[in-house]
Scaffold this motif. Structure first.
Motif, PDB file in Angstrom:
ATOM      1  N   ILE A 129       3.635   6.008  -5.620  1.00 39.30           N
ATOM      2  CA  ILE A 129       3.199   5.785  -7.226  1.00 39.30           C
ATOM      3  C   ILE A 129       2.396   7.050  -7.494  1.00 39.30           C
ATOM      4  CG2 ILE A 129       2.546   4.543  -9.292  1.00 39.30           C
ATOM      5  CD1 ILE A 129       3.637   2.094  -7.826  1.00 39.30           C
ATOM      6  N   ASP A 130       1.191   6.774  -6.625  1.00 44.39           N
ATOM      7  CA  ASP A 130       0.229   7.918  -6.768  1.00 44.39           C
ATOM      8  C   ASP A 130       0.432   8.945  -6.606  1.00 44.39           C
ATOM      9  OD1 ASP A 130      -2.463   8.576  -6.912  1.00 44.39           O
ATOM     10  OD2 ASP A 130      -2.256   9.134  -4.853  1.00 44.39           O
ATOM     11  N   ILE A 131       1.540   9.345  -5.627  1.00 43.42           N
ATOM     12  CA  ILE A 131       2.018  10.785  -5.306  1.00 43.42           C
ATOM     13  C   ILE A 131       2.834  11.372  -6.544  1.00 43.42           C
ATOM     14  CG2 ILE A 131       3.942  10.591  -3.853  1.00 43.42           C
ATOM     15  CD1 ILE A 131       2.356  12.430  -1.912  1.00 43.42           C
ATOM     16  N   GLN A 169       0.831  -1.103  -0.132  1.00 45.36           N
ATOM     17  CA  GLN A 169       0.081   0.042   0.081  1.00 45.36           C
ATOM     18  C   GLN A 169       0.833   1.216  -0.044  1.00 45.36           C
ATOM     19  OE1 GLN A 169      -3.254  -0.038   2.561  1.00 45.36           O
ATOM     20  NE2 GLN A 169      -3.726   2.246   2.160  1.00 45.36           N
ATOM     21  N   ARG A 222      -7.218   5.671  -6.599  1.00 54.28           N
ATOM     22  CA  ARG A 222      -6.449   6.212  -7.748  1.00 54.28           C
ATOM     23  C   ARG A 222      -5.671   5.180  -8.456  1.00 54.28           C
ATOM     24  NH1 ARG A 222      -6.237  11.446  -4.860  1.00 54.28           N
ATOM     25  NH2 ARG A 222      -4.223  10.800  -3.860  1.00 54.28           N
ATOM     26  N   SER A 223      -4.915   4.224  -7.585  1.00 54.46           N
ATOM     27  CA  SER A 223      -4.223   3.506  -8.100  1.00 54.46           C
ATOM     28  C   SER A 223      -5.161   2.327  -8.881  1.00 54.46           C
ATOM     29  CB  SER A 223      -3.400   2.621  -6.912  1.00 54.46           C
ATOM     30  OG  SER A 223      -2.724   3.540  -6.270  1.00 54.46           O
ATOM     31  N   GLU A 270     -13.888  12.511  -5.350  1.00 52.49           N
ATOM     32  CA  GLU A 270     -12.566  11.960  -6.283  1.00 52.49           C
ATOM     33  C   GLU A 270     -13.009  10.928  -7.120  1.00 52.49           C
ATOM     34  OE1 GLU A 270      -9.965  13.164  -6.151  1.00 52.49           O
ATOM     35  OE2 GLU A 270      -8.240  11.761  -6.956  1.00 52.49           O
ATOM     36  N   LEU A 293       2.294   1.845  -3.598  1.00 56.29           N
ATOM     37  CA  LEU A 293       0.876   2.364  -4.401  1.00 56.29           C
ATOM     38  C   LEU A 293       0.898   3.880  -3.995  1.00 56.29           C
ATOM     39  CD1 LEU A 293      -1.993  -0.143  -4.130  1.00 56.29           C
ATOM     40  CD2 LEU A 293      -0.451   0.226  -6.092  1.00 56.29           C
ATOM     41  N   ASP A 294       0.920   4.371  -2.679  1.00 57.43           N
ATOM     42  CA  ASP A 294       0.814   5.635  -2.402  1.00 57.43           C
ATOM     43  C   ASP A 294       1.866   6.365  -3.024  1.00 57.43           C
ATOM     44  OD1 ASP A 294      -1.450   5.438  -0.908  1.00 57.43           O
ATOM     45  OD2 ASP A 294      -0.495   5.021   1.102  1.00 57.43           O
ATOM     46  N   ARG A 320     -14.001  12.663 -10.285  1.00 58.55           N
ATOM     47  CA  ARG A 320     -12.751  13.459 -11.237  1.00 58.55           C
ATOM     48  C   ARG A 320     -12.110  12.172 -11.862  1.00 58.55           C
ATOM     49  NH1 ARG A 320      -7.425  14.421 -10.706  1.00 58.55           N
ATOM     50  NH2 ARG A 320      -7.208  12.932  -8.992  1.00 58.55           N
ATOM     51  N   ALA A 324      -6.126   3.753 -12.165  1.00 57.13           N
ATOM     52  CA  ALA A 324      -4.893   3.640 -12.993  1.00 57.13           C
ATOM     53  C   ALA A 324      -4.966   2.119 -13.649  1.00 57.13           C
ATOM     54  CB  ALA A 324      -3.830   4.177 -12.479  1.00 57.13           C
ATOM     55  N   LYS A 338      -7.428  24.947 -10.962  1.00 51.56           N
ATOM     56  CA  LYS A 338      -7.235  24.431  -9.561  1.00 51.56           C
ATOM     57  C   LYS A 338      -7.791  25.446  -8.423  1.00 51.56           C
ATOM     58  CE  LYS A 338      -5.653  20.278 -10.635  1.00 51.56           C
ATOM     59  NZ  LYS A 338      -4.939  20.462 -11.796  1.00 51.56           N
ATOM     60  N   ARG A 342       2.477  10.287  -9.576  1.00 46.83           N
ATOM     61  CA  ARG A 342       1.728  10.996 -10.639  1.00 46.83           C
ATOM     62  C   ARG A 342       0.830  11.998 -10.442  1.00 46.83           C
ATOM     63  NH1 ARG A 342      -0.190   5.852 -13.759  1.00 46.83           N
ATOM     64  NH2 ARG A 342      -2.024   7.167 -13.961  1.00 46.83           N
ATOM     65  N   GLN A 343       0.424  11.968  -9.228  1.00 46.32           N
ATOM     66  CA  GLN A 343      -0.362  13.538  -8.837  1.00 46.32           C
ATOM     67  C   GLN A 343       0.424  14.532  -9.055  1.00 46.32           C
ATOM     68  OE1 GLN A 343      -3.863  12.469  -8.514  1.00 46.32           O
ATOM     69  NE2 GLN A 343      -3.782  13.622  -6.718  1.00 46.32           N
ATOM     70  N   ASP A 390      -7.816   5.417   1.576  1.00 45.77           N
ATOM     71  CA  ASP A 390      -6.830   5.996   1.138  1.00 45.77           C
ATOM     72  C   ASP A 390      -7.135   6.197  -0.297  1.00 45.77           C
ATOM     73  OD1 ASP A 390      -4.294   6.519   0.058  1.00 45.77           O
ATOM     74  OD2 ASP A 390      -3.260   4.948   1.020  1.00 45.77           O
ATOM     75  N   LEU A 391      -7.324   7.469  -0.545  1.00 46.63           N
ATOM     76  CA  LEU A 391      -7.434   8.093  -1.886  1.00 46.63           C
ATOM     77  C   LEU A 391      -6.331   7.641  -2.964  1.00 46.63           C
ATOM     78  CD1 LEU A 391      -9.187  11.680  -1.439  1.00 46.63           C
ATOM     79  CD2 LEU A 391     -10.270   9.197  -1.599  1.00 46.63           C
ATOM     80  N   GLY A 392      -5.269   7.546  -2.591  1.00 45.40           N
ATOM     81  CA  GLY A 392      -4.122   6.798  -3.354  1.00 45.40           C
ATOM     82  C   GLY A 392      -4.395   5.579  -3.834  1.00 45.40           C
ATOM     83  N   VAL A 393      -4.836   4.818  -2.924  1.00 46.29           N
ATOM     84  CA  VAL A 393      -5.285   3.258  -3.465  1.00 46.29           C
ATOM     85  C   VAL A 393      -6.429   3.268  -4.377  1.00 46.29           C
ATOM     86  CG1 VAL A 393      -6.133   0.982  -2.610  1.00 46.29           C
ATOM     87  CG2 VAL A 393      -4.530   2.303  -1.323  1.00 46.29           C
TER      88      VAL A 393
END
Lengths: 372, 408
Positions: A105-107, A99, B155-156, B198, A102-103, B201, B159, B407, A109-110, B150-153
């Motif tokens: 990679i996400d950051i 996890q 988004r993963s 999210e 993943l976070d 988006r 993706a 933004k 990309r963000q 976890d919004l990162g998850v």
């Protein structure tokens, strides 16, 4: 990310003025070098900037007085392709590692998406060339540590991982691995290997560096070693002085960890300040950026200009004097020209070599996928 | 996915059921022509669980379960959402890991059948797959617990190709109430609302199957894009909390959404539901048998659950539910929400299928029945897939718009 002490690995930064006295006059870049440098694809295979992104208030678009990489300084230094390292401590294993990876990679990309005027996510050599042609900085990601795939690694599984990486078109990076793992990967991989951020043991005898044989063997198969700018890896004199202080440094590390908790950036800052103080006190030697050029030259003499490149470890290691951040990169081009390198060879070192490996990796991946 | 452990779709031996099933030759030429020229989209299939044992091959016609390539071809199922599902009780990083394993399993199955399947993430890609004569594979995450707050998850997953997320499964998650759990959040929490925004988006459809009525209304209010109920039926016909009231369907439709009808007998038939309630020992006995045969193999549990349920039906202990009930639910939803707001969300390989809808080969029977009921060909096409494609395109449009907006 380097490992300076037992297992902490970090990023740092200096006040810009601080080292001016030591740096070879940064403005001394000839027109020819400038022209060459700023028309080249300059590709760095390892920066730990995602660690800084995780701190929350970091903005890649703003020139920072700390750290080594941000958009304004990338522009200034002509750094137009950066692989961001996805790094979590080797102590974090199993499911949380997945996890956290993943976070990160996400950051990454963000951040790329938030700065879409400057940055472009890329996954292939062609996309890098396209980004460059459009005046964008290409951003890629690299996983620093197989533990992030969450499985127990044993011999056969590890070989399967390499095989699957070949099939997926992911580069196999042998920085950080043991010598035995290195030779196993060399045997198994059908794609040339890269050492994304390792330097030459012949100059600094650090286990993270590559012996001449470990440079020659992958080079014979088309691989590339990317020079790491960490002081310990660049300079034998620094490395041995540093090793002599290991006990003290480890005690200080414990203290930093208590003060900073899990904040790798905070630990890194404290660590760099400590090594600066020790350097000022004469307990650690100065290390000049010119050592980077020595390492490049060593590899070129050993295997030719096709098998070396840049893997700074920006934002993850202790930079030498004179390359305090990515804005200073044109100095490398200048130094190589002064050494009598051909412009074509310099372009290969700056970026062409890794693009060649990427193209080969993509070709193998397509073949493997078509074969089933 | 219907129940915690047992729930399934199965293909009974063909001969046994022939009497009750819509005969293959019961499909008129007109219906056949219409069905096979339509894009048929199914928004919910639990076949993913079967991928996990490493032996299942989507390319081989199976005598068990409801979904494989030959049977999808035979029934012209043109686009399928494979469900990424783990039980609500699995949380934290383990939930993330197991979701990733299932996403990978779907992608690997698609990769192994490049002549028949292609991964799709947009309405346009589904249409393109259709042009190339391939089945479009898509993914939906069935339960917000799999993002581990976890919004990162999230988004993963997006993706990696996930295109809807059901806000909860059968238990509440950390930020939304489920329809089959005791409410603790009063619908969506503030974080839950952030998840919906999210998803908007990212262009991931917000799926309100499984969620509590309050969660549904909260999501409806927050979401800038139409919602889907990927596999729910009508409460007016069968009073299960998993189904939607006429008013909910109407409100869903008013914002452009679609309810995709679930074929699970326990959601289709009040009589079946009553019998289950009247004798809870039956479900316990079925669960026990399933566990005995399958252990913790969830793919097996789903298939066996349906098979054993049918044994009880054969013994007269549970009522027999005919596929015509699906048509009643479609018709009810059309009357409540309008013909532009109904689609198909079978729950194949994750629920107990009615007689006559044992697997994907039986789908032309739906087209036949709707035509017989007097539905126009255009309306049938909408129900079969076009409505879902419209929502997808709208969700994509909203996503582009939100990403293009300056933004804050």
């Amino acid at each position: 990310m380097r490992r300076v002490f037992a297992f902490l690995c970090v990023s740092a930064c200096l006040g810009a003025g601080f080292f001016l006295a030591f740096s070879a006059s940064a403005d001394d870049i000839t027109e020819r070098a400038k022209k060459l440098h700023f028309s080249s694809i300059v590709l760095d295979t390892h920066a730990d900037t995602p660690q800084r992104m995780l701190t929350g208030n970091f903005d890649l678009g703003k020139r920072d007085t700390e750290g080594h990489v941000d958009i304004p300084r990338m522009r200034e230094g002509g750094l137009n392709v950066q692989l961001f390292s996805i790094f979590i401590s080797g102590r974090i294993l199993g499911l949380p590692a997945i996890q956290q990876a993943l976070d990160q990679i996400d950051i990454a990309r963000q951040n790329a998406q938030q700065h879409s005027k400057d940055l472009m996510l890329a996954t292939t050599a062609e996309e890098i060339r396209r980004a460059h042609a459009q005046g964008n900085i290409a951003i890629l990601a690299g996983m620093e540590g197989g533990h992030m795939i969450g499985n127990d690694i044993h011999m056969d599984f590890g070989k399967e991982v390499v095989h699957e990486m070949n099939r997926q078109g992911m580069l196999v990076d042998i920085s950080h691995v043991s010598d035995k793992t290195f030779y196993d990967a060399l045997e198994v991989s059908t794609v040339p290997l890269i050492a994304s951020h390792s330097s030459a043991r012949a100059i600094s005898n650090h286990p993270r560096n590559m012996s001449d044989d470990m440079i020659k063997a992958p080079a014979a198969k088309g691989g590339v070693i990317r020079i790491n700018y960490e002081r310990n890896y660049l300079s034998e004199e620094y490395r041995s002085a540093f090793a002599a202080l290991a006990g003290d440094l480890r005690r200080m590390e414990e203290k930093f960890k208590k003060e900073c908790g899990d904040d790798n950036v905070c630990i890194g800052k404290a660590e760099i300040k400590l090594t600066r103080d020790l350097t000022d006190a004469g307990k650690l030697p100065h290390v000049s950026w010119e050592k980077i050029v020595d390492h490049i030259d060593h590899v070129v003499k050993l295997v030719g200009a096709e098998h070396v490149g840049l893997g700074s470890d920006f934002d993850g290691a202790d930079m030498p004097e004179g390359i305090e951040d990515c804005s200073k990169l044109p100095k490398i081009t200048e130094a190589l020209l002064r050494k009598g390198y051909q412009e074509d060879d310099i372009r290969k070192i700056l970026g062409g070599n890794i693009l060649r490996v990427m193209e080969q990796s993509e070709k193998v991946s397509k073949e493997m996928q078509a074969a089933q | 996915m219907v129940r915690a452990i047992l729930c399934a779709g199965a293909c009974a031996a063909a001969g046994v059921l022939l009497a009750g099933a819509m005969k293959a030759d019961g499909i008129s030429e007109r219906a056949r022509k219409l069905h096979f020229s339509s894009i048929v989209v199914d928004t919910h299939d639990d076949t993913t669980q079967r991928f996990l044992d490493g032996k299942f091959d989507l390319g081989t016609r199976s005598s068990a379960g409801s979904i494989d390539i030959p049977r999808m071809r035979e029934g012209n199922l043109s686009a399928i959402f494979f469900s990424i599902w783990i039980p609500s009780k699995v949380t934290g990083p383990e939930a993330v890991d197991r979701a990733l394993v299932q996403i990978d399993a779907v992608r690997e199955q698609v990769r192994k059948h490049p002549n028949d399947m292609v991964l799709a993430t947009t309405a346009a890609e589904i249409r393109e797959a259709r042009k190339q004569g391939k089945i479009a594979a898509l993914m939906g995450v069935e339960g917000g617990h799999m993002i581990n707050s976890d919004l990162g998850v999230l988004r993963s997953y997006a993706a990696l190709g996930v295109r809807y997320m059901t806000l909860t499964h059968s238990g509440n998650d950390e930020w939304a109430d489920s329809s089959t759990d005791k409410a603790v959040h009063n619908g969506l929490t503030e974080f839950g609302k952030g998840v919906v925004r999210e998803m908007n988006r990212l262009g991931v459809m917000v799926d309100i199957s499984h969620v509590s009525d309050k969660t549904f209304y909260d999501a409806l209010e927050v979401s800038k894009a139409p919602l889907i109920a990927s596999h729910s039926s009508c409460r007016a016909i069968c009073d299960a909390p998993r189904n939607m009231t006429d008013q909910m369907m109407k409100d869903l439709a008013a914002k452009g959404g679609v309810i995709q009808i679930n074929y699970h007998v326990g959601f289709l038939s009040q009589e079946f539901r009553n019998s289950e309630k009247a004798d809870p020992e039956i479900n316990k006995a079925i669960s026990a048998k399933v566990m005995e045969r399958c252990g913790d193999n969830e793919g097996c549990q789903l298939i066996e659950g349906d098979r054993i349920t049918r044994e009880y039906v054969a013994q007269g202990k549970l009522p027999r539910v005919d596929f015509a009930r699906i048509i009643e639910h479609i018709d009810r939803a059309v009357k409540a929400a309008g013909v532009d707001h109904v689609g198909l969300g079978s729950d194949f390989d994750g629920a107990n299928m009615p007689y006559g809808m044992e697997d994907a080969t039986k789908l032309p029977a739906i087209t036949e029945s709707l035509l017989q009921k007097g539905y126009s060909e255009g309306d049938v096409k909408r129900i079969l897939g076009e409505n879902t494609l419209r929502v997808m395109a709208e969700v994509e449009r909203v996503s582009h718009e939100l990403n293009a907006a300056p933004k804050k």
